[in-house]
Design a protein around this motif. Structure first.
Motif, PDB file in Angstrom:
ATOM      1  N   ARG A  40       0.822  -1.210   0.000  1.00  0.00           N
ATOM      2  CA  ARG A  40       0.000   0.000   0.000  1.00  0.00           C
ATOM      3  C   ARG A  40       0.858   1.263   0.000  1.00  0.00           C
ATOM      4  O   ARG A  40       0.543   2.250  -0.656  1.00  0.00           O
ATOM      5  N   SER A  94      -7.123  -8.487   1.308  1.00  0.00           N
ATOM      6  CA  SER A  94      -7.953  -7.346   0.904  1.00  0.00           C
ATOM      7  C   SER A  94      -9.139  -7.734   0.033  1.00  0.00           C
ATOM      8  O   SER A  94     -10.074  -6.942  -0.124  1.00  0.00           O
ATOM      9  N   HIS A 109      -6.213  -3.140  -7.352  1.00  0.00           N
ATOM     10  CA  HIS A 109      -5.850  -2.005  -6.515  1.00  0.00           C
ATOM     11  C   HIS A 109      -5.246  -0.882  -7.359  1.00  0.00           C
ATOM     12  O   HIS A 109      -5.565   0.301  -7.166  1.00  0.00           O
TER      13      HIS A 109
END
Length: 284
Positions: free
Chosen positions: A186, A221, A228
């Motif tokens: 991330r 996730s 993403h």
């Protein structure tokens, strides 16, 4: 309709040591930026709404917060306060550099949407006490109060992360290898989404294989690395399409796509609309 890119504002000149706390009922000072128009901030804004309502737009979503609740607005998010109805509570703005990476990941992941605080009276009382103390100390005109303000901010953020992820400790001992890997991904995505378009780039930076990284990210996730990346790209594209008059080709270039046709196809695949159709629809 003529549109210009939303302005991006630094932390208020009233901040001390990278922190500014104010009651929600307090009106902004004349030296500060307006909150009722769409804009971005270069800092975080954590809102503790204890009573009343806040109505705002956050990245194309209309939100109504009812107290008691928590909301985090992250750097770069386009937002606008539409109305405050008898709002009571606190807003604390702070520089990103004051947040360690682990807490930053937790805040951004778990406060992407408002969190209701019903049944969290102890947390609310402790947070209120810290925020009131912060607000009081920032008025100190003579003493070198900066380190104390930052220490109280760190305590507040620790309270928040403990609320969001109860098993988390300040030492990070309870963060699994898989969770640490996803947090690392991330962080890299936040920094490099316009440059790194292949999962292998992220895997290499994290010293794992692409398949292992993808499996781990998807398991924790629910989405693959590619998903993403696409979501992050499309969100920024929507911001630029709505808030600026840049040609679609130029927006594609800014997001790292040398081929405008490919960028257009990706946008339509994710949203169901071409960039031009989205721009017309969102501005109607």
């Amino acid at each position: 309709m003529k549109a210009t890119a939303p302005p991006s504002y630094p932390l208020s000149p009233l901040a001390r040591a990278g922190v500014l706390v104010r009651p929600l009922a307090q009106r902004p000072a004349p030296s500060e930026h307006p909150h009722g128009t769409a804009h971005r901030d270069a800092h975080y804004l954590l809102v503790l709404l204890q009573a009343g309502e806040l109505r705002l737009t956050l990245d194309f979503e209309e939100l109504t917060l009812s107290g008691p609740s928590l909301l985090l607005i992250s750097p770069g998010q386009v937002h606008r306060l539409r109305e405050a109805v008898a709002a009571q509570g606190w807003g604390v703005s702070f520089e990103p550099g004051l947040v360690d990476e682990q807490a930053r990941d937790v805040l951004e992941q778990h406060l992407r949407r408002p969190v209701a605080l019903v049944g969290q009276a102890t947390f609310e009382a402790r947070a209120h006490t810290l925020l009131a103390l912060l607000a009081d100390c920032q008025t100190e005109a003579t003493a070198p109060i900066g380190p104390a303000l930052q220490a109280m901010l760190a305590a507040l953020l620790q309270l928040v992360t403990a609320l969001l992820v109860p098993a988390m400790t300040s030492s990070g001992a309870n963060v699994s290898r898989a969770e640490a890997l996803v947090q690392g991904f991330r962080r890299l995505l936040r920094q490099h989404f316009t440059e790194w378009k292949q999962p292998a780039r992220y895997a290499a930076a994290l010293a794992v294989t692409p398949s292992h990284l993808n499996d781990t990210v998807k398991a924790l996730s629910g989405h693959s690395i590619s998903t993403h990346l696409q979501q992050r790209i499309i969100l920024e594209a929507k911001r630029l399409l709505y808030y600026s008059d840049q040609p679609v080709k130029q927006i594609g270039y800014a997001l790292g796509y040398d081929e405008p046709v490919y960028f257009g196809k990706l946008f339509k695949k994710v949203t169901g609309l071409t960039p031009q159709q989205f721009r017309r629809t969102i501005r109607e």
